[in-house]
Design an enzyme around this catalytic site. Structure first.
Site, PDB file in Angstrom:
ATOM      1  N   ALA A   8      -7.251  63.870  69.578  1.00  0.00           N
ATOM      2  CA  ALA A   8      -7.231  64.915  70.599  1.00  0.00           C
ATOM      3  C   ALA A   8      -6.026  65.831  70.478  1.00  0.00           C
ATOM      4  O   ALA A   8      -4.958  65.441  70.002  1.00  0.00           O
ATOM      5  CB  ALA A   8      -7.234  64.267  71.984  1.00  0.00           C
ATOM      6  N   CYS A   9      -6.233  67.078  70.890  1.00  0.00           N
ATOM      7  CA  CYS A   9      -5.119  68.015  71.056  1.00  0.00           C
ATOM      8  C   CYS A   9      -5.438  68.843  72.290  1.00  0.00           C
ATOM      9  O   CYS A   9      -6.391  68.557  73.019  1.00  0.00           O
ATOM     10  CB  CYS A   9      -4.918  68.877  69.820  1.00  0.00           C
ATOM     11  SG  CYS A   9      -6.267  70.001  69.446  1.00  0.00           S
ATOM     12  N   GLY A  10      -4.662  69.875  72.528  1.00  0.00           N
ATOM     13  CA  GLY A  10      -4.828  70.641  73.745  1.00  0.00           C
ATOM     14  C   GLY A  10      -6.218  71.223  73.909  1.00  0.00           C
ATOM     15  O   GLY A  10      -6.840  71.110  74.951  1.00  0.00           O
TER      16      GLY A  10
END
Lengths: 93, 155
Positions: A8-10
């Site tokens: 996951a990232c932003g």
């Protein structure tokens, strides 16, 4: 058994794609059957079922009760080998 | 290849912007003008950087890779800025950490999976400290493009 990894990232757009690809390469190299779930950080809690590992490129403050490895080195290139080893240590079990 | 998309008009040298917001507006505005992004791009970029910062410290060289959601993008592209004096970004991994940034690679990302190589192109540059030093001391836009192409040929 297939291992589920949350990456996951932003925004689930750029950096998580890079990290996900690196993890796929690593797992192929070590013959680990893996299922990558690429999502936004805000969505992690809804996808925890059956997850073996969480990798994010932004620090997460929450403890999801699942092993966690920072994926920042996949972006910066600094310390990538240690990150690979940390991921393997969790997934090879 | 991504760098074939790197136009001289999207390379900003000797910038004297004083803050993160100013440089993001300048670069994002150029991507809109050149047809890479929609009018909503700059606002979205500022918001994204606030929530999910993109500063990185590469062996003491401050780099930022601002980007935002594909719905604000029309086509894949990249803009590059090299500042005379660093501006403060927050670190991607830990927003409590400040990074003094002089090199900014702004990405217009449309379909990350299909364009993984674009992203990788940018990282190949960012992850090479020597290339970053060359970029910081480059004389002009043509030099910049040459430095990047030379690096790509070694891959």
């Amino acid at each position: 058994m297939k291992k589920k990894v949350i990456v996951a990232c932003g925004g689930a757009v750029a950096t998580s794609t890079i990290a996900a690809n690196k993890i796929l390469e690593l797992c192929r190299e070590y013959d680990i059957d893996v299922d990558i779930c690429q999502i936004r950080i805000s969505e992690i809690e809804f996808h925890l079922d059956g997850t073996s590992l969480i990798v994010t490129t932004t620090k997460v403050k929450k403890d999801y009760g699942v092993p966690y490895v920072s994926g920042i080195s996949f972006i910066s290139g600094i310390g990538e080998e240690q990150t690979r080893e940390a991921i393997l240590a969790i997934l090879k079990v | 290849m991504l760098w074939e998309e790197l136009k001289e008009s999207l390379i900003f040298l000797n910038g004297e912007e004083k803050c993160e917001k100013d440089i993001l507006k300048k670069m994002g505005g150029a991507l809109i003008c050149e047809g890479y992004a929609k009018d909503t791009y700059v606002q979205a970029l500022l918001l994204r950087e606030k929530r999910f910062p993109t500063g990185l410290d590469i062996n003491g060289i401050g780099v930022a890779i601002p980007h935002t959601d594909p719905r604000h993008v029309k086509k894949e592209g990249v803009a590059l800025a090299i500042l005379k004096k660093p501006v403060t970004f927050r670190h991607m991994e830990d927003e409590g950490v400040r990074v003094s940034v002089r090199l900014i690679f702004m990405l217009a990302v449309l379909n990350p999976e299909a364009h993984l190589n674009h992203l990788q192109c940018v990282l190949n540059i960012i992850q090479d400290t020597e290339v970053l030093v060359q970029l910081l001391t480059a004389g002009g836009q043509k030099d910049i493009i040459q430095i990047i192409k030379t690096k790509e040929e070694t891959l």
